[in-house]
Write an enzyme that holds these catalytic residues in place. Structure first.
Site, PDB file in Angstrom:
ATOM      1  N   LYS A  45       0.775  -1.306  -0.119  1.00 19.60           N
ATOM      2  CA  LYS A  45      -0.254   0.113  -0.109  1.00 19.60           C
ATOM      3  C   LYS A  45       0.739   1.323  -0.047  1.00 19.60           C
ATOM      4  O   LYS A  45       0.424   2.393   0.307  1.00 19.60           O
ATOM      5  CB  LYS A  45      -0.967  -0.024   1.215  1.00 19.60           C
ATOM      6  CG  LYS A  45      -1.964  -1.061   1.340  1.00 19.60           C
ATOM      7  CD  LYS A  45      -2.212  -1.764   0.140  1.00 19.60           C
ATOM      8  CE  LYS A  45      -3.460  -0.843  -0.732  1.00 19.60           C
ATOM      9  NZ  LYS A  45      -3.880  -1.562  -1.905  1.00 19.60           N
ATOM     10  N   THR A  48       2.817   0.832  -5.022  1.00 19.91           N
ATOM     11  CA  THR A  48       3.509  -0.023  -5.703  1.00 19.91           C
ATOM     12  C   THR A  48       2.685   0.009  -7.074  1.00 19.91           C
ATOM     13  O   THR A  48       3.424  -0.132  -8.310  1.00 19.91           O
ATOM     14  CB  THR A  48       2.868  -1.456  -5.160  1.00 19.91           C
ATOM     15  OG1 THR A  48       2.810  -1.597  -3.731  1.00 19.91           O
ATOM     16  CG2 THR A  48       4.036  -2.436  -5.641  1.00 19.91           C
ATOM     17  N   THR A  49       1.400   0.013  -7.145  1.00 17.52           N
ATOM     18  CA  THR A  49       0.663  -0.013  -8.554  1.00 17.52           C
ATOM     19  C   THR A  49       0.901   1.164  -9.457  1.00 17.52           C
ATOM     20  O   THR A  49       1.225   1.183 -10.690  1.00 17.52           O
ATOM     21  CB  THR A  49      -0.645  -0.194  -8.346  1.00 17.52           C
ATOM     22  OG1 THR A  49      -1.037  -1.091  -7.367  1.00 17.52           O
ATOM     23  CG2 THR A  49      -1.630  -0.414  -9.504  1.00 17.52           C
ATOM     24  N   HIS A 107       6.741  -7.553  -2.328  1.00 18.73           N
ATOM     25  CA  HIS A 107       6.613  -6.965  -1.169  1.00 18.73           C
ATOM     26  C   HIS A 107       7.580  -7.396   0.140  1.00 18.73           C
ATOM     27  O   HIS A 107       7.451  -7.305   1.368  1.00 18.73           O
ATOM     28  CB  HIS A 107       5.015  -6.921  -0.571  1.00 18.73           C
ATOM     29  CG  HIS A 107       3.849  -6.248  -1.207  1.00 18.73           C
ATOM     30  ND1 HIS A 107       4.307  -4.951  -1.553  1.00 18.73           N
ATOM     31  CD2 HIS A 107       2.871  -6.536  -1.572  1.00 18.73           C
ATOM     32  CE1 HIS A 107       3.239  -4.542  -2.430  1.00 18.73           C
ATOM     33  NE2 HIS A 107       2.441  -5.651  -2.453  1.00 18.73           N
ATOM     34  N   SER A 137      -4.277   2.685   4.795  1.00 18.85           N
ATOM     35  CA  SER A 137      -4.640   2.157   3.130  1.00 18.85           C
ATOM     36  C   SER A 137      -4.585   0.688   3.338  1.00 18.85           C
ATOM     37  O   SER A 137      -5.601  -0.030   2.852  1.00 18.85           O
ATOM     38  CB  SER A 137      -3.469   2.709   2.319  1.00 18.85           C
ATOM     39  OG  SER A 137      -3.735   2.226   0.938  1.00 18.85           O
ATOM     40  N   MET A 232      -6.025   6.212 -13.419  1.00 18.18           N
ATOM     41  CA  MET A 232      -5.693   4.741 -12.925  1.00 18.18           C
ATOM     42  C   MET A 232      -6.982   4.260 -12.516  1.00 18.18           C
ATOM     43  O   MET A 232      -7.421   3.116 -12.233  1.00 18.18           O
ATOM     44  CB  MET A 232      -4.597   4.768 -11.975  1.00 18.18           C
ATOM     45  CG  MET A 232      -3.287   4.946 -12.862  1.00 18.18           C
ATOM     46  SD  MET A 232      -1.834   4.768 -11.895  1.00 18.18           S
ATOM     47  CE  MET A 232      -1.984   2.940 -11.394  1.00 18.18           C
TER      48      MET A 232
END
Ligand code: A3P
Length: 293
Positions: A45, A48-49, A107, A137, A232
């Site tokens: 969280k 990363t994305t 991770h 998050s 996104m």
């Protein structure tokens, strides 16, 4: 429909984990990294994305629309340690990636990273986020993702977060372990979510210079427009809307994207307790986080 059972947390070499991230351990540890692989490492969280998609577009944004509209990001940037029934494991996906460089997400705390990444001197991008927003998050992510242990209520979750009893263990150990690695391993670029929110262009320039990329102004602008929070959130390839175990009605995967949302969750007492504990656990004065910008 039967409600899937949430996984149990257990101690794995001193780090809290769930079986989805340890079942393929031998293959993960023996993973053969290539010198041009790029590893994107984060505590869950931390963004990363976002950073994965930025890298994907910087490298492969010109590969044609098909890729952009038909391959979800989690297939373009495999999650190294994941291993769940009915889906290819992260190591299998990575082994089969047709692109060069391969972008790979993890991770894992630094001590668990397969040794071939170090041996091959791979470039690594680490993204860190301030503990309070990271915890918030993670809480919402645990609520919406049945593949994660039950978060309980916010105060229970926060307590467990402080004790390192969430998946991938202690946030404090994670960000610190990777920070220490950076002191001896030069191919590691340590970024902060807050910096990226504050000044996207500056951060992308730093990232490109680390990667040895020099995109044109138009390319950079194209990437920027595609990786905004709103783009996104709408984009089915990045918003995880196809992931069955995630219930986006409980909380969307691309949720708020703010620095300081913790203020909407922490009570005054929780904040005081957190700050006191934080001081004890964050001993390295060089590693500084911003809780607001
Ligand atoms: P919030 O839950 O605070 O909104 P990860 O990708 O590591 O799971 O991190 C998820 C966090 O990054 C979520 O934070 C998500 O909303 C945020 N995020 C995803 N894409 C983003 C973007 N384009 N801009 C800002 N934040 C983004």
């Amino acid at each position: 429909m039967e409600v899937p059972r949430r996984p149990e947390l257990f101690d794995f070499h001193g780090v809290s984990m769930i079986s989805a991230f340890t079942d393929n351990w031998e293959n993960v540890q023996n993973f053969k990294a290539r010198p041009d692989d790029i590893l994107i490492a984060t505590y869950p969280k931390a963004g990363t994305t976002w950073v994965s998609y930025i890298l994907d577009l910087l490298y492969f944004g010109n590969m044609g629309l098909d890729r952009q509209t038909s391959i979800p990001l989690y297939d373009r940037v495999p999650f190294l340690e994941i291993c769940v029934p009915f889906l290819p494991s992260g190591t299998d996906l990575a082994d089969k990636l047709p692109t060069t460089p391969r972008l790979i997400k993890t991770h894992l705390p630094v001590q668990f990273v397969p040794k071939s990444f170090w041996e091959q001197q791979c470039r690594i991008v680490y993204v860190a986020r301030n503990a309070k927003d990271n915890a918030v998050s993670f809480f919402h992510f645990n609520r919406m993702n049945l593949g994660q242990p039950d978060p309980g209520d916010w105060s229970t979750f926060l307590q467990e977060f402080m004790e390192g009893k969430r998946v991938f263990g202690s946030w404090y150990d994670h960000v610190n372990g990777w920070w220490e690695k950076k002191q001896t391993y030069s191919n590691l670029h340590y970024m902060f979510y807050e910096d990226l929110i504050e000044d996207y262009r500056r951060e992308i320039d730093g990232l490109c210079s680390f990667l040895g990329l020099s995109p044109s102004a138009e390319e950079k602008e194209r990437v920027r427009a595609s990786v905004t929070f709103d783009s996104m959130k709408q984009n089915k390839m990045t918003n995880c809307s196809t992931v069955e175990v995630m219930d986006q009605k409980v909380s969307p995967f691309i949720r708020k994207g703010k620095v300081g949302d913790w203020k909407n969750h922490f009570t005054v007492a929780q904040n005081e307790q957190f700050d006191e504990d934080y001081k004890k656990k964050t001993k390295n004065p060089d590693l500084k986080f911003r809780f607001e910008i």
